[in-house]
Design a protein around this motif. Structure first.
Motif, PDB file in Angstrom:
ATOM      1  N   LYS A 241       1.214  -7.855  -9.266  1.00 40.57           N
ATOM      2  CA  LYS A 241       1.532  -6.708 -10.112  1.00 40.57           C
ATOM      3  C   LYS A 241       2.419  -5.738  -9.345  1.00 40.57           C
ATOM      4  N   TYR A 242       3.639  -5.620  -9.785  1.00 40.94           N
ATOM      5  CA  TYR A 242       4.640  -4.839  -9.060  1.00 40.94           C
ATOM      6  C   TYR A 242       4.168  -3.428  -8.771  1.00 40.94           C
ATOM      7  N   GLU A 243       3.627  -2.748  -9.761  1.00 42.86           N
ATOM      8  CA  GLU A 243       3.308  -1.338  -9.586  1.00 42.86           C
ATOM      9  C   GLU A 243       2.172  -1.105  -8.598  1.00 42.86           C
ATOM     10  N   GLU A 244       1.346  -2.140  -8.324  1.00 38.80           N
ATOM     11  CA  GLU A 244       0.221  -1.974  -7.409  1.00 38.80           C
ATOM     12  C   GLU A 244       0.564  -2.384  -5.974  1.00 38.80           C
ATOM     13  N   ILE A 245       1.720  -3.019  -5.788  1.00 34.18           N
ATOM     14  CA  ILE A 245       2.136  -3.468  -4.460  1.00 34.18           C
ATOM     15  C   ILE A 245       2.604  -2.257  -3.635  1.00 34.18           C
ATOM     16  N   ARG A 246       2.348  -2.296  -2.330  1.00 33.46           N
ATOM     17  CA  ARG A 246       2.784  -1.215  -1.450  1.00 33.46           C
ATOM     18  C   ARG A 246       4.307  -1.116  -1.422  1.00 33.46           C
ATOM     19  N   SER A 247       4.797   0.098  -1.502  1.00 29.14           N
ATOM     20  CA  SER A 247       6.243   0.328  -1.484  1.00 29.14           C
ATOM     21  C   SER A 247       6.790   0.103  -0.078  1.00 29.14           C
ATOM     22  N   LEU A 248       7.950  -0.539   0.009  1.00 32.51           N
ATOM     23  CA  LEU A 248       8.598  -0.694   1.308  1.00 32.51           C
ATOM     24  C   LEU A 248       9.050   0.660   1.853  1.00 32.51           C
ATOM     25  N   ASN A 249       9.372   1.579   0.968  1.00 32.02           N
ATOM     26  CA  ASN A 249       9.770   2.927   1.373  1.00 32.02           C
ATOM     27  C   ASN A 249       8.551   3.843   1.298  1.00 32.02           C
ATOM     28  N   GLN A 250       8.126   4.360   2.422  1.00 30.18           N
ATOM     29  CA  GLN A 250       6.985   5.278   2.465  1.00 30.18           C
ATOM     30  C   GLN A 250       7.422   6.733   2.657  1.00 30.18           C
TER      31      GLN A 250
ATOM     32  N   GLN B 152      -5.542  12.885  -6.800  1.00 23.45           N
ATOM     33  CA  GLN B 152      -5.102  12.482  -8.125  1.00 23.45           C
ATOM     34  C   GLN B 152      -4.088  11.351  -8.038  1.00 23.45           C
ATOM     35  N   GLN B 153      -3.224  11.392  -7.022  1.00 13.56           N
ATOM     36  CA  GLN B 153      -2.244  10.323  -6.840  1.00 13.56           C
ATOM     37  C   GLN B 153      -2.943   8.987  -6.593  1.00 13.56           C
ATOM     38  N   LYS B 154      -4.048   9.019  -5.855  1.00 10.28           N
ATOM     39  CA  LYS B 154      -4.809   7.793  -5.618  1.00 10.28           C
ATOM     40  C   LYS B 154      -5.469   7.318  -6.912  1.00 10.28           C
ATOM     41  N   THR B 155      -6.022   8.255  -7.679  1.00  9.21           N
ATOM     42  CA  THR B 155      -6.676   7.895  -8.940  1.00  9.21           C
ATOM     43  C   THR B 155      -5.689   7.268  -9.919  1.00  9.21           C
ATOM     44  N   LEU B 156      -4.478   7.813  -9.970  1.00  2.82           N
ATOM     45  CA  LEU B 156      -3.460   7.311 -10.896  1.00  2.82           C
ATOM     46  C   LEU B 156      -2.783   6.035 -10.393  1.00  2.82           C
ATOM     47  N   GLY B 157      -2.906   5.755  -9.082  1.00  2.00           N
ATOM     48  CA  GLY B 157      -2.324   4.528  -8.541  1.00  2.00           C
ATOM     49  C   GLY B 157      -1.009   4.721  -7.822  1.00  2.00           C
ATOM     50  N   LEU B 158      -0.590   5.977  -7.589  1.00  4.87           N
ATOM     51  CA  LEU B 158       0.634   6.212  -6.818  1.00  4.87           C
ATOM     52  C   LEU B 158       0.407   5.898  -5.346  1.00  4.87           C
ATOM     53  N   MET B 159      -0.864   5.997  -4.928  1.00  5.46           N
ATOM     54  CA  MET B 159      -1.268   5.657  -3.566  1.00  5.46           C
ATOM     55  C   MET B 159      -2.438   4.694  -3.647  1.00  5.46           C
ATOM     56  N   ASN B 160      -2.578   3.854  -2.617  1.00  3.93           N
ATOM     57  CA  ASN B 160      -3.777   3.018  -2.566  1.00  3.93           C
ATOM     58  C   ASN B 160      -4.870   3.754  -1.792  1.00  3.93           C
ATOM     59  N   ALA B 161      -5.994   3.102  -1.581  1.00  2.00           N
ATOM     60  CA  ALA B 161      -7.137   3.751  -0.938  1.00  2.00           C
ATOM     61  C   ALA B 161      -6.840   4.199   0.484  1.00  2.00           C
TER      62      ALA B 161
ATOM     63  N   ASN C   1       2.917  -2.658 -17.122  1.00  2.00           N
ATOM     64  CA  ASN C   1       2.707  -1.682 -16.047  1.00  2.00           C
ATOM     65  C   ASN C   1       1.619  -0.703 -16.498  1.00  2.00           C
ATOM     66  N   LYS C   2       0.357  -1.120 -16.351  1.00  2.00           N
ATOM     67  CA  LYS C   2      -0.764  -0.328 -16.877  1.00  2.00           C
ATOM     68  C   LYS C   2      -0.828   1.068 -16.265  1.00  2.00           C
ATOM     69  N   ASN C   3      -0.641   1.142 -14.960  1.00  2.00           N
ATOM     70  CA  ASN C   3      -0.750   2.444 -14.301  1.00  2.00           C
ATOM     71  C   ASN C   3       0.385   3.375 -14.709  1.00  2.00           C
TER      72      ASN C   3
END
Length: 430
Positions: free
Chosen positions: A137-146, A168-177, A310-312
């Motif tokens: 899932k593309y949107e859940e994969i870690r971004s190469l650009n941090q 909130q960013q973690k809850t929405l999925g912009l960041m992982n745990a 893209n559910k998130n």
């Protein structure tokens, strides 16, 4: 005791900060052991202050490596040839790729084992590790650009009265745990690499450009800027009904809004190709990469059944009140054309999705014309003017009938005559 450096064994005569590269390489590959206090030739040299050196090594690994790899690293001391050395055993981690936090998820920050050496990973190898760990899932994969910023997104979240703190960013999925930005974070960031290309054409073909733009930055920024741009070409035409003037847009604003949202929310961002929007005199075409989500048929979609690719991303748009509920977009687009003779056209292939919105005013005007008048009018779409012989030839009509067609178009206000006699020409009555 005889030791030899290889893919799973490495020696360091003394502690240096470079040990983190070896730890990362082991965690990204198949694990291994790093000895501090042994020469490259395998001879024991020893460590003077074992406790302090172990503390330094542990702190360096904890502070310099992302994601957290400490649970896969074990520090012990051994006596080899009467010398005390430190042995750091690293298991293969479960959150590959591990990387030097200051370098990011780039070749200069990600290391793998190659023979007896720790070397930078290729970008292809990095992407493969990310997919193996994070899934497809593309949107859940870690971004190469941090190194992401969210100037525009923060403004939109504030306007919608939605928190944009890290929790909130973690809850929405912009960041992982682990606090690492995902590709969803990339899509909403100012650094988003995906764009939308928009072109305005003269007439009904792609022969002549009138205007073109490429929109970039946060998807939220693109959404607002594209809608404003299209709105400038969504003309208002008026007609008089009794004492009242009725204004009609070329395209129902609701249809434009929902189609644009559909193109951005449901695109397959695993592909880098831009979403394409083309504006003609008689229609707007939206083409995005990504066919129907597996398990959904065309008929399901038209009924309002939806599985978000893209559910998130869809959830973010929902939280910002940009969409009301899942699956309502397509029915809204079709309903906005109730009462019009022409309807939106939807085309789906395995890898692309196209929605064509017809110009309602253009369609209404054309519906009032006879077939011969419509064909004659089409001749003027690609020419500055026509003469009677053009109509005779195109429609296989006599001189008299062709003249009647042209006179009818003049009376309906579609064209006007310029000149006279043998030099008479007919142009669009803009």
């Amino acid at each position: 005791m005889s030791l030899v450096e290889n893919a799973v064994t490495e020696f360091k005569r003394e502690y240096t900060s470079d040990i983190v590269k070896t730890v990362i390489a082991y965690a990204n590959t198949g694990g291994g052991a790093l000895y501090i206090g042994i020469d490259n030739d395998g001879g024991a040299f020893g460590v003077v202050d074992v406790d302090e050196t172990m503390l330094k090594a542990g702190n360096a690994v904890r502070d310099s490596v992302k994601p957290d790899v400490t649970m896969f690293v074990d520090y012990t001391q051994e006596v080899i040839d009467n010398k005390v050395v430190i042995k750091i055993v690293v298991q293969k981690g479960s959150s590959c790729p591990y990387y030097i936090s200051s370098k990011g998820i780039r070749p200069e920050g990600v290391y793998v084992r190659q023979g007896a050496s720790s070397v930078p990973a290729t970008e292809t190898a990095i992407l493969r590790m990310i997919k193996e760990t994070d899934g497809e899932k593309y949107e859940e994969i870690r971004s190469l650009n941090q190194e992401l910023t969210f100037t525009y997104a923060e403004k939109e979240f504030k306007t919608a009265n939605v928190s944009f703190r890290k929790s909130q960013q973690k809850t929405l999925g912009l960041m992982n745990a682990d606090g690492i930005y995902t590709n969803l974070g990339l899509l909403l960031s100012d650094q988003c690499v995906h764009t939308v290309k928009l072109a305005v054409f003269e007439g009904t073909s792609k022969a002549t450009f009138k205007d073109r733009r490429e929109f970039s930055g946060s998807l939220l920024k693109q959404l607002n800027e594209i809608y404003e741009f299209i709105d400038r070409y969504n003309r208002i035409r008026s007609e008089i009904n009794g004492l009242r003037r009725i204004d009609k847009r070329d395209y129902p604003p609701e249809a434009v809004r929902e189609t644009l949202l559909n193109a951005l929310v449901h695109k397959d961002y695993a592909f880098s190709d831009s979403t394409l929007i083309s504006i003609f005199d008689d229609r707007i075409e939206f083409v995005s990469i990504g066919g129907l989500v597996r398990g959904i048929t065309f008929d399901d979609m038209m009924l309002g059944i939806s599985i978000a690719r893209n559910k998130n991303l869809a959830n973010v748009f929902y939280r910002l009140t940009l969409v009301e509920a899942y699956g309502t977009g397509m029915p809204k687009i079709m309903q906005s054309y109730d009462g019009f003779a022409t309807k939106p056209q939807i085309e789906v292939t395995d890898n692309a999705f196209k929605i064509t919105l017809p110009n309602t005013n253009e369609a209404t005007e054309r519906a009032l014309l006879s077939e011969n008048e419509s064909v004659a009018l089409d001749l003027l779409k690609d020419k500055d003017f026509i003469v009677r012989k053009d109509v005779e030839s195109a429609l296989s009509l006599s001189q008299t009938v062709a003249g009647r067609v042209l006179k009818s178009l003049i009376s309906k206000g579609e064209i006007r005559a310029i000149g006279g006699g043998k030099n008479i020409r007919y142009v669009l009555n803009k």
